[in-house]
Structures are given as structure tokens and as C-alpha cells.
Scaffold this active site. Structure first.
Site, mmCIF file in Angstrom:
data_model
loop_
_atom_site.group_PDB
_atom_site.id
_atom_site.type_symbol
_atom_site.label_atom_id
_atom_site.label_comp_id
_atom_site.label_asym_id
_atom_site.label_seq_id
_atom_site.Cartn_x
_atom_site.Cartn_y
_atom_site.Cartn_z
ATOM 1 N N MET A 143 -65.817 -26.976 -48.525
ATOM 2 C CA MET A 143 -64.703 -27.846 -48.957
ATOM 3 C C MET A 143 -65.139 -28.769 -50.111
ATOM 4 S SD MET A 143 -63.161 -28.760 -45.202
ATOM 5 C CE MET A 143 -64.703 -29.198 -44.414
ATOM 6 N N ASP A 158 -53.920 -18.871 -40.154
ATOM 7 C CA ASP A 158 -54.628 -19.876 -40.903
ATOM 8 C C ASP A 158 -54.436 -19.532 -42.376
ATOM 9 O OD1 ASP A 158 -57.738 -20.509 -41.845
ATOM 10 O OD2 ASP A 158 -57.047 -21.726 -40.151
ATOM 11 N N LYS A 166 -52.198 -24.127 -44.196
ATOM 12 C CA LYS A 166 -52.051 -25.422 -44.845
ATOM 13 C C LYS A 166 -52.306 -25.297 -46.335
ATOM 14 C CE LYS A 166 -54.659 -26.765 -41.495
ATOM 15 N NZ LYS A 166 -55.566 -27.407 -40.574
HETATM 16 N N1 SAH Z 1 -64.239 -22.102 -40.272
HETATM 17 C C1 SAH Z 1 -64.454 -21.752 -41.664
HETATM 18 C C2 SAH Z 1 -64.492 -22.973 -42.552
HETATM 19 C C3 SAH Z 1 -63.189 -23.723 -42.590
HETATM 20 S S1 SAH Z 1 -63.217 -25.104 -43.683
HETATM 21 C C4 SAH Z 1 -65.739 -20.933 -41.773
HETATM 22 O O1 SAH Z 1 -66.517 -20.849 -40.826
HETATM 23 O O2 SAH Z 1 -65.949 -20.317 -42.831
HETATM 24 C C5 SAH Z 1 -62.612 -24.394 -45.164
HETATM 25 C C6 SAH Z 1 -63.714 -24.202 -46.178
HETATM 26 O O3 SAH Z 1 -64.457 -23.048 -45.875
HETATM 27 C C7 SAH Z 1 -63.246 -23.988 -47.584
HETATM 28 O O4 SAH Z 1 -62.903 -25.194 -48.235
HETATM 29 C C8 SAH Z 1 -64.441 -23.326 -48.212
HETATM 30 O O5 SAH Z 1 -65.438 -24.264 -48.507
HETATM 31 C C9 SAH Z 1 -64.953 -22.490 -47.066
HETATM 32 N N2 SAH Z 1 -64.506 -21.099 -47.136
HETATM 33 C C10 SAH Z 1 -63.839 -20.416 -46.206
HETATM 34 N N3 SAH Z 1 -63.655 -19.135 -46.592
HETATM 35 C C11 SAH Z 1 -64.229 -19.018 -47.795
HETATM 36 C C12 SAH Z 1 -64.408 -17.948 -48.718
HETATM 37 N N4 SAH Z 1 -63.948 -16.736 -48.473
HETATM 38 N N5 SAH Z 1 -65.068 -18.195 -49.867
HETATM 39 C C13 SAH Z 1 -65.566 -19.391 -50.134
HETATM 40 N N6 SAH Z 1 -65.408 -20.439 -49.309
HETATM 41 C C14 SAH Z 1 -64.780 -20.256 -48.153
#
Ligand code: SAH
Length: 482
Positions: free
Chosen positions: A170, A33, A55
Site C-alpha cells: 500500500m 474484493d 473498494k
Molecule cells: N492481503 C493482501 C494485501 C492486501 S492490502 C495480500 O496478502 O497480498 C493491499 C495491498 O496489497 C496493495 O496496496 C498492494 O500493496 C498489495 N498488492 C496486492 N496485490 C498486489 C499485486 N498483484 N501487485 C502488487 N501489489 C499487490
């Protein structure tokens, strides 16, 4: 065989689950991912097929249909497939679509939950998503939908009225519209907001404001994805808790250039002090295959690095008793420790981990003895030549070589300090960044030999450890950055 949809956690490689890491270490196929980070994929076994489905914006990547098809194909072929997904697989990120595709294709799968950024990002910034008296509930919302569009599925007005904490994933670019919609729906414009970018990674950044100001503040600060936005009174608790600021290296980024196999002790110590550690291994060791060694044919076996004992054990047939009656000499205490790990107590240990020191110890007892030197391919010849000059019969067993690794240069060069544990890592650093401007690097050396090598290579020496070991190095880093 099964396909495993594994949550990688929010970014810090230490935040994957024990089960997830165990699966990753056994993967035959690893599908990545974009949020998986650079470090966890290194845990996959050698020979694992790594497919980057990331992506990243502007980069050609696999479509969701292609990813689903890829998981189904490898799953059907009976391979051990790990699909590593940022955070938790089922919190946005389309993990459920992958599960549906596998189910529809009749491929067995398992979901391994992960620490979601929705909870971990606020927490890493010192914001509790619930708090007695301030928030009895938390809502996780996608910021992907434009509140101004009539077809939006999110009822922003009711989210505005509900008093709990809001966590937006997001859509950092839609912040202005979302803040407006919340205020229009009745939320107090002074409700505090925190945006956490790259949470739990070495470059985590927190930007704060309130609903009225946050969009402008974020734009001015150049806030970018991935980021989690948390809205609610709990954000104010951050100052009261401030846990991340109470440790000596809080928020400081330290790059560790040791080979991965040896980096853990130093990295862990720095992380325990609050530092964000960038592992920038510049070299790694690779075993060099060779014939079995008949240990009984020698009087003395000389072990010249902590990398050698495990490989030596393999070459002598996997049984430490083969060294029975053979004198074992170790270069420095770390090598002696590595020997103890294979069940061998060294007879002689030089105080310092340099060939000169070991030669001093061995020279007097070298005459007429059969000595085997277990070492790296590229080691210096001082020891074998010196021992031969004293009348020993010297043989060399090459157990491994060091090979360069392409580092994550932005993270390494952007760190607050770079820790150097040897002249060879300094040389590898200079080689890896040849042609780059190193003036801004704050190098911290374990001792004078490392400092001298750094100066010669044009790496600025900001500090040198007073005690030339890992504790001394950590102390020098704390003094410089704390
Ligand atoms: N499954 C993931 C979310 C995927 S959607 C989860 O549970 O965290 C992708 C979004 O997750 C990003 O646009 C952001 O908003 C958030 N995200 C994921 N990792 C992050 C990180 N380390 N710091 C800040 N935002 C994060």
C-alpha cells in the site's frame, strides 16, 4: 454452513490454492474484493449470488462494517459463503476484522490461506525476499502511515537500522516520505529498490532504483496502486536470477479469444512459455434444453463441434451405449477427441473441421439413411441440405447456442498480440469492439479462413500459423513476439 475467508493469491488466477478453488466452485454467495481479479469469479457456479464489495477508489463500495454485516447475514442464513480476498486474508486487507465479526456473531468460519503479494510480487519480479548472505529476515510493512506524522505506529528508524529486506504494501504515494525516513534512520541511500505493480497479472510492471532515486523515478513512471515495494540488497539478485526473462514469451501479453471452455489448452501452452495470458472470451456456449434423443432411431449421428459430445451424452440418457450400432461421424480431430472423452470412438472423422469436409466424407453413404446432426443453434445449413440432397432423411438436434460475452476490453486491446482460432471468434471480436480503433491490434490467425475473416472485419493480421492447429498458432506467436 460455514463462511470461508479465502485468499485468492496475488492476481494470476492460477495462484489460488486447490482448497480455495474447490470452495469457490461450490459457493452459493461470493463476496469479492477489489484485488480478486476478473477471472476467478467466473469459477463460481451458475446461480451463485455475487456481491462486489470492492473498494475501488472513486467508486461507491461497501464499508468494512457493511461487508462484515453481509458475511454475518448470509452465514447465519446457512448459506455457503466464500469471501474472496486478495493475497492472503490475514496479511493486511482487514481479514482479521471479518473473522472477528463472524466470531462475535457466532457464525462458524474457516480461513483458507493465500499466496500473499508480499512474497509473490518480489518473486514474480525475480527478487528473493531472503538470501543467504544478503538478508536473514524480511519485514512486511504497511506504507499507509505517513512517517512524518507524530502518531505513526511504525518505527521507521529501527526498520532502517535492521539490515533485512523491507516489503512495503500500500501507500505508493508515500514513497518519498518513507525513503527519506529510511535514509534518515541510517539505511544506505544506494540500497536498491524495486516496485512491482499488478504483480503476476498480464500488466505487471517493475520499476527499479535506489532509496535516493526511487520516489522521483516512480513519480515519473506514473507508478500506481496496487504495487509492492521491496527494499534491500536482495533486489540486486534480480539480474543474476532473471528467471522471467529466460523464456521465449517472457513478459509478453497475449489475448486468447476462444470460448472459456476451450481456452485452457492454448492458454496453458502460452503461459508455459512465459506469456501473460489475458482470457478475453468473446463468446460462450449455453446449453439449449430439448427433448431426450432416441439414438437407436438413427443410422448415423453427426457431431459438428467439440462442444457437442457432452451435451449429446446428456440428451441420450447419460449412457454412451445408447450409440451402440449407430455410426458416429465427427467434424475434425478436436471433435473426435471430445467424443473419446465421453467414451465414444468416431467411425468417421473429417481431416478439417469444416462442414464441407464432413459432407464430402458422408455424401456417398447418405442415400436412404436416417441421419441426426447434433449441433449449435446458429450453425450453417450446408450439411443438412447437402445430405438431404443425397437422399438422406435428416434431423437436427440443437444442443447449444453461443452467446456474446462482454470482454475486458482494455486488457484485450492492450495485449501484444491477440490469438484468433476461428472466423467466428474474429467476428465476435469485431462485434465486441465495434466503433473502437483496431489498427493497433496485432492479430495472429490459426489459418487462412480466419485471416480472411479478420481482414474483412478490419482486424490487422500480423501473422498466420503455418500449421493450422494450436501448435502452429503457438509457433506463430513465438516467432512474432519472441
Ligand atoms: N492481503 C493482501 C494485501 C492486501 S492490502 C495480500 O496478502 O497480498 C493491499 C495491498 O496489497 C496493495 O496496496 C498492494 O500493496 C498489495 N498488492 C496486492 N496485490 C498486489 C499485486 N498483484 N501487485 C502488487 N501489489 C499487490
Amino acid at each position: 454452513m460455514t463462511v470461508f475467508l479465502v485468499g485468492s493469491g496475488p492476481g494470476d488466477p492460477g495462484l489460488i490454492t486447490v482448497r480455495g478453488l474447490d470452495l469457490l466452485r461450490r459457493a452459493e454467495v461470493l463476496v469479492l474484493d477489489r484485488l480478486a481479479g476478473p477471472e476467478l469469479p467466473l469459477e463460481a457456479p451458475a446461480g451463485c449470488l455475487v456481491i462486489d464489495a470492492g473498494k475501488a477508489p472513486g467508486r461507491v463500495a461497501m464499508t468494512q462494517d457493511e461487508i462484515n454485516a453481509c458475511l454475518v447475514e448470509h452465514g447465519r442464513a446457512g448459506r455457503f459463503v466464500v469471501r474472496l480476498k486478495g493475497g492472503d486474508p490475514f496479511v493486511f486487507g482487514r481479514g482479521s476484522e471479518e473473522a472477528e465479526a463472524l466470531h462475535a456473531a457466532g457464525v462458524p468460519y474457516e480461513v483458507v490461506p493465500g499466496v500473499s503479494s508480499a512474497i509473490a510480487a518480489p518473486s514474480a519480479a525475480g527478487v528473493p525476499v531472503t538470501h543467504r548472505g544478503l538478508a536473514t529476515h524480511v519485514t512486511i510493512v504497511t506504507g499507509h502511515e505517513d512517517p512524518a506524522k507524530p502518531e505513526t505506529q511504525t518505527d521507521w528508524a529501527s526498520l532502517a537500522r535492521a539490515s533485512g529486506t523491507l516489503v512495503l504494501l500500500m501507500g505508493v504515494g508515500r514513497l518519498a516520505g518513507i525513503a527519506d525516513a529510511l535514509v534518515a534512520g541510517g539505511r544506505d541511500p544506494r540500497t536498491p529498490v524495486a516496485i512491482v505493480e499488478r504483480a503476476t497479472s498480464p500488466t505487471q510492471r517493475v520499476t527499479t532504483g535506489d532509496l535516493a532515486t526511487i520516489a522521483a523515478t516512480a513519480a515519473a513512471a506514473g507508478v500506481s496502486s496496487p504495487a509492492v515495494t521491496v527494499v534491500g540488497d536482495v533486489v540486486a539478485v534480480r539480474d543474476a536470477i532473471g528467471w522471467a526473462e529466460r523464456v521465449p514469451l517472457a513478459g509478453r501479453v497475449v489475448a486468447v479469444t476462444r470460448p472459456r471452455a476451450q481456452a485452457d489448452g492454448l492458454s496453458r501452452r502460452l503461459a508455459d512459455l512465459g506469456a501473460r495470458v489475458v482470457q478475453a472470451p468473446l463468446i460462450r456456449t449455453e446449453p439449449v434444453p430439448g427433448d431426450p434423443i432416441d439414438a437407436a432411431a438413427y443410422d448415423v449421428v453427426v457431431v459438428t463441434s467439440p462442444n457437442a459430445p457432452a451435451l449429446l451424452l446428456e440428451r441420450i440418457g447419460g449412457d454412451a451405449r445408447a450409440l451402440h450400432g449407430v455410426e458416429v461421424a465427427a467434424i475434425g480431430p478436436a471433435t473426435a477427441t471430445a467424443l473419446r472423452e465421453i467414451g465414444v470412438v468416431a467411425d468417421l472423422v473429417s481431416e478439417r473441421a469444416v462442414a464441407e469436409a464432413l459432407l464430402d466424407l458422408l455424401a456417398e453413404r447418405a442415400a436412404g439413411r436416417r441421419i441426426l446432426i447434433a449441433r449449435a443453434e446458429e450453425a450453417r445449413d450446408l450439411l443438412p441440405e447437402g445430405l438431404a440432397a443425397q437422399g438422406a432423411e435428416v434431423e437436427i438436434a440443437v444442443l447449444y447456442r453461443t452467446v456474446p460475452v462482454v470482454p475486458d476490453s482494455e486488457a484485450a486491446l492492450g495485449a501484444d498480440a491477440v490469438a484468433f482460432t476461428s472466423a467466428s471468434t474474429a467476428r465476435a471480436f469485431a462485434a465486441a469492439f465495434a466503433g473502437r480503433d483496431l489498427d493497433g491490434v496485432r492479430g495472429v490467425a490459426i489459418g487462412p479462413a480466419t485471416s480472411a475473416a479478420m481482414r474483412e472485419l478490419g482486424i490487422p493480421v500480423a501473422a498466420e500459423a503455418a500449421d493450422h492447429d494450436l501448435d502452429g498458432l503457438v509457433a506463430a506467436l513465438v516467432e512474432l513476439l519472441g
